[in-house]
Motif scaffolding. Sequence first.
Motif, PDB file in Angstrom:
ATOM      1  N   VAL A 187     -26.006   2.953   9.200  1.00 40.48           N
ATOM      2  CA  VAL A 187     -25.219   3.594  10.259  1.00 40.48           C
ATOM      3  C   VAL A 187     -23.797   3.750   9.737  1.00 40.48           C
ATOM      4  N   ARG A 188     -23.305   4.981   9.705  1.00 41.87           N
ATOM      5  CA  ARG A 188     -22.010   5.224   9.089  1.00 41.87           C
ATOM      6  C   ARG A 188     -21.185   6.211   9.920  1.00 41.87           C
ATOM      7  N   GLY A 189     -19.879   6.105   9.762  1.00 44.98           N
ATOM      8  CA  GLY A 189     -18.993   6.994  10.509  1.00 44.98           C
ATOM      9  C   GLY A 189     -17.632   6.352  10.694  1.00 44.98           C
ATOM     10  N   GLY A 190     -16.936   6.741  11.762  1.00 41.96           N
ATOM     11  CA  GLY A 190     -15.615   6.196  12.021  1.00 41.96           C
ATOM     12  C   GLY A 190     -14.563   6.795  11.107  1.00 41.96           C
ATOM     13  N   TRP A 191     -13.530   6.016  10.830  1.00 39.98           N
ATOM     14  CA  TRP A 191     -12.377   6.478  10.054  1.00 39.98           C
ATOM     15  C   TRP A 191     -12.800   6.928   8.664  1.00 39.98           C
ATOM     16  N   GLU A 192     -12.412   8.141   8.308  1.00 44.76           N
ATOM     17  CA  GLU A 192     -12.840   8.712   7.034  1.00 44.76           C
ATOM     18  C   GLU A 192     -12.135   8.091   5.828  1.00 44.76           C
ATOM     19  N   GLY A 193     -11.039   7.374   6.066  1.00 44.62           N
ATOM     20  CA  GLY A 193     -10.312   6.762   4.957  1.00 44.62           C
ATOM     21  C   GLY A 193     -11.113   5.745   4.176  1.00 44.62           C
ATOM     22  N   HIS A 194     -12.194   5.249   4.769  1.00 44.91           N
ATOM     23  CA  HIS A 194     -13.067   4.314   4.062  1.00 44.91           C
ATOM     24  C   HIS A 194     -14.296   5.006   3.471  1.00 44.91           C
ATOM     25  N   HIS A 195     -14.325   6.331   3.518  1.00 47.54           N
ATOM     26  CA  HIS A 195     -15.366   7.111   2.844  1.00 47.54           C
ATOM     27  C   HIS A 195     -16.774   6.616   3.206  1.00 47.54           C
ATOM     28  N   PRO A 196     -17.115   6.599   4.506  1.00 47.25           N
ATOM     29  CA  PRO A 196     -18.399   5.991   4.895  1.00 47.25           C
ATOM     30  C   PRO A 196     -19.627   6.629   4.259  1.00 47.25           C
ATOM     31  N   VAL A 197     -19.584   7.943   4.012  1.00 49.62           N
ATOM     32  CA  VAL A 197     -20.752   8.585   3.404  1.00 49.62           C
ATOM     33  C   VAL A 197     -20.854   8.205   1.931  1.00 49.62           C
ATOM     34  N   SER A 235       1.430  -5.635   2.699  1.00 51.18           N
ATOM     35  CA  SER A 235       1.804  -4.576   1.762  1.00 51.18           C
ATOM     36  C   SER A 235       2.717  -5.096   0.667  1.00 51.18           C
ATOM     37  N   LYS A 236       3.052  -4.201  -0.229  1.00 57.58           N
ATOM     38  CA  LYS A 236       4.006  -4.508  -1.285  1.00 57.58           C
ATOM     39  C   LYS A 236       5.413  -4.688  -0.687  1.00 57.58           C
ATOM     40  N   HIS A 237       6.331  -5.057  -1.541  1.00 54.90           N
ATOM     41  CA  HIS A 237       7.731  -5.124  -1.114  1.00 54.90           C
ATOM     42  C   HIS A 237       8.136  -3.759  -0.548  1.00 54.90           C
ATOM     43  N   PRO A 238       8.850  -3.736   0.552  1.00 58.52           N
ATOM     44  CA  PRO A 238       9.238  -2.446   1.148  1.00 58.52           C
ATOM     45  C   PRO A 238       9.869  -1.479   0.162  1.00 58.52           C
ATOM     46  N   ASP A 239      10.621  -1.989  -0.797  1.00 61.19           N
ATOM     47  CA  ASP A 239      11.270  -1.103  -1.776  1.00 61.19           C
ATOM     48  C   ASP A 239      10.267  -0.454  -2.730  1.00 61.19           C
ATOM     49  N   ALA A 240       9.052  -1.038  -2.814  1.00 62.51           N
ATOM     50  CA  ALA A 240       8.030  -0.513  -3.721  1.00 62.51           C
ATOM     51  C   ALA A 240       7.046   0.412  -3.015  1.00 62.51           C
ATOM     52  N   CYS A 241       7.163   0.536  -1.703  1.00 62.41           N
ATOM     53  CA  CYS A 241       6.236   1.368  -0.943  1.00 62.41           C
ATOM     54  C   CYS A 241       6.593   2.843  -1.079  1.00 62.41           C
ATOM     55  N   VAL A 242       5.550   3.670  -1.204  1.00 58.64           N
ATOM     56  CA  VAL A 242       5.759   5.106  -1.397  1.00 58.64           C
ATOM     57  C   VAL A 242       5.196   5.932  -0.245  1.00 58.64           C
ATOM     58  N   GLY A 243       4.581   5.272   0.734  1.00 62.22           N
ATOM     59  CA  GLY A 243       4.122   5.987   1.913  1.00 62.22           C
ATOM     60  C   GLY A 243       2.671   6.417   1.896  1.00 62.22           C
ATOM     61  N   ASP A 244       1.868   5.898   0.949  1.00 59.19           N
ATOM     62  CA  ASP A 244       0.440   6.198   0.983  1.00 59.19           C
ATOM     63  C   ASP A 244      -0.357   4.899   0.953  1.00 59.19           C
ATOM     64  N   GLU A 245      -1.681   5.009   0.849  1.00 64.09           N
ATOM     65  CA  GLU A 245      -2.529   3.820   0.956  1.00 64.09           C
ATOM     66  C   GLU A 245      -2.268   2.799  -0.143  1.00 64.09           C
ATOM     67  N   SER A 246      -1.711   3.242  -1.266  1.00 65.94           N
ATOM     68  CA  SER A 246      -1.432   2.312  -2.354  1.00 65.94           C
ATOM     69  C   SER A 246      -0.373   1.275  -1.985  1.00 65.94           C
ATOM     70  N   ASP A 247       0.371   1.510  -0.909  1.00 62.82           N
ATOM     71  CA  ASP A 247       1.355   0.524  -0.454  1.00 62.82           C
ATOM     72  C   ASP A 247       0.687  -0.812  -0.144  1.00 62.82           C
ATOM     73  N   ASN A 248      -0.604  -0.753   0.223  1.00 57.77           N
ATOM     74  CA  ASN A 248      -1.333  -1.960   0.617  1.00 57.77           C
ATOM     75  C   ASN A 248      -2.234  -2.508  -0.486  1.00 57.77           C
ATOM     76  N   PHE A 249      -2.122  -1.958  -1.684  1.00 59.69           N
ATOM     77  CA  PHE A 249      -2.931  -2.445  -2.792  1.00 59.69           C
ATOM     78  C   PHE A 249      -2.164  -3.546  -3.528  1.00 59.69           C
ATOM     79  N   LEU A 250      -2.742  -4.730  -3.501  1.00 57.81           N
ATOM     80  CA  LEU A 250      -2.115  -5.889  -4.126  1.00 57.81           C
ATOM     81  C   LEU A 250      -3.110  -6.570  -5.066  1.00 57.81           C
ATOM     82  N   PRO A 251      -2.636  -7.148  -6.155  1.00 59.67           N
ATOM     83  CA  PRO A 251      -3.535  -7.966  -6.978  1.00 59.67           C
ATOM     84  C   PRO A 251      -3.802  -9.296  -6.281  1.00 59.67           C
ATOM     85  N   TYR A 252      -5.060  -9.657  -6.177  1.00 58.55           N
ATOM     86  CA  TYR A 252      -5.394 -10.935  -5.547  1.00 58.55           C
ATOM     87  C   TYR A 252      -6.701 -11.456  -6.113  1.00 58.55           C
ATOM     88  N   THR A 253      -6.990 -12.692  -5.812  1.00 58.93           N
ATOM     89  CA  THR A 253      -8.197 -13.343  -6.331  1.00 58.93           C
ATOM     90  C   THR A 253      -9.144 -13.692  -5.189  1.00 58.93           C
TER      91      THR A 253
END
Length: 242
Positions: A16-26, A121-139
């Motif tokens: 079952v798939r759908g909802g917000w397209e930003g997660h590319h459900p298909v 998200s990243k440090h505010p000064d490093a944010c560019v206004g797209d989804e990559s703002d929330n991409f962080l290295p983690y374990t």
Amino acid sequence: MTVPRKVTATRKALVVRGGWEGHHPVEATEIFIPFLQEQGFEVRIEESNEIYTDEAVMDAADLIVQSVTMSEISRDAFTGLRRAVERGTGLAGWHGGIADSYRNNSDYLQLIGGQFATHPSKHPDACVGDESDNFLPYTVELTELGRAHEILSGLDDFALDTEQYWVLTDDLNDVLATTTHPVQPYHPWHRPITSPAIWTREWGAGRIFVATPGHSPEVLRDANVRTIIERGMLWASRTVSE
């Protein structure tokens, strides 16, 4: 009283798939459909969660793979989903497709056992206004329970660079892996926060599997993430014979 499901000769998976397209459900679910077919599942794909109201379909399903971020669910659809899980149908999913679905339904949140709260998200000064703002290295760190569990057997802690989910959970979950959010000077919290990253949950006769990594198809193709989700779907799809 919970009535166990019967074992069927051909296993059936309902995607079952759908909802917000930003997660590319298909695209995301298409990654795993060939694996399910190779494992002997007859796969049915639905683009609406109203399929959960179809009792015959739900009674026949051994596994539900849900990828529906946010969106809404009707009372009848949720009742059908919960009934199926209680009777033994497995439920599996990743990221927002299962842990950030149907925010207005508290009973769904209880069923799943974890609700997305944020992804720092990243440090505010490093944010560019797209989804990559929330991409962080983690374990992703395996727990002692996780290292002994069939889903994570032979795996070890692994690193990702993507959204790091902070989820609100309860003690009914069996947490197989965690991730820790560090505290930064620009954050309002005051100490590191450890969140479950992978967990299982038993509900009635059913099994639920949740992995919080999986923001994009690229993350889902990571060798560790893909292996864990494939094993998680198989674990959840165990059926109980009468």
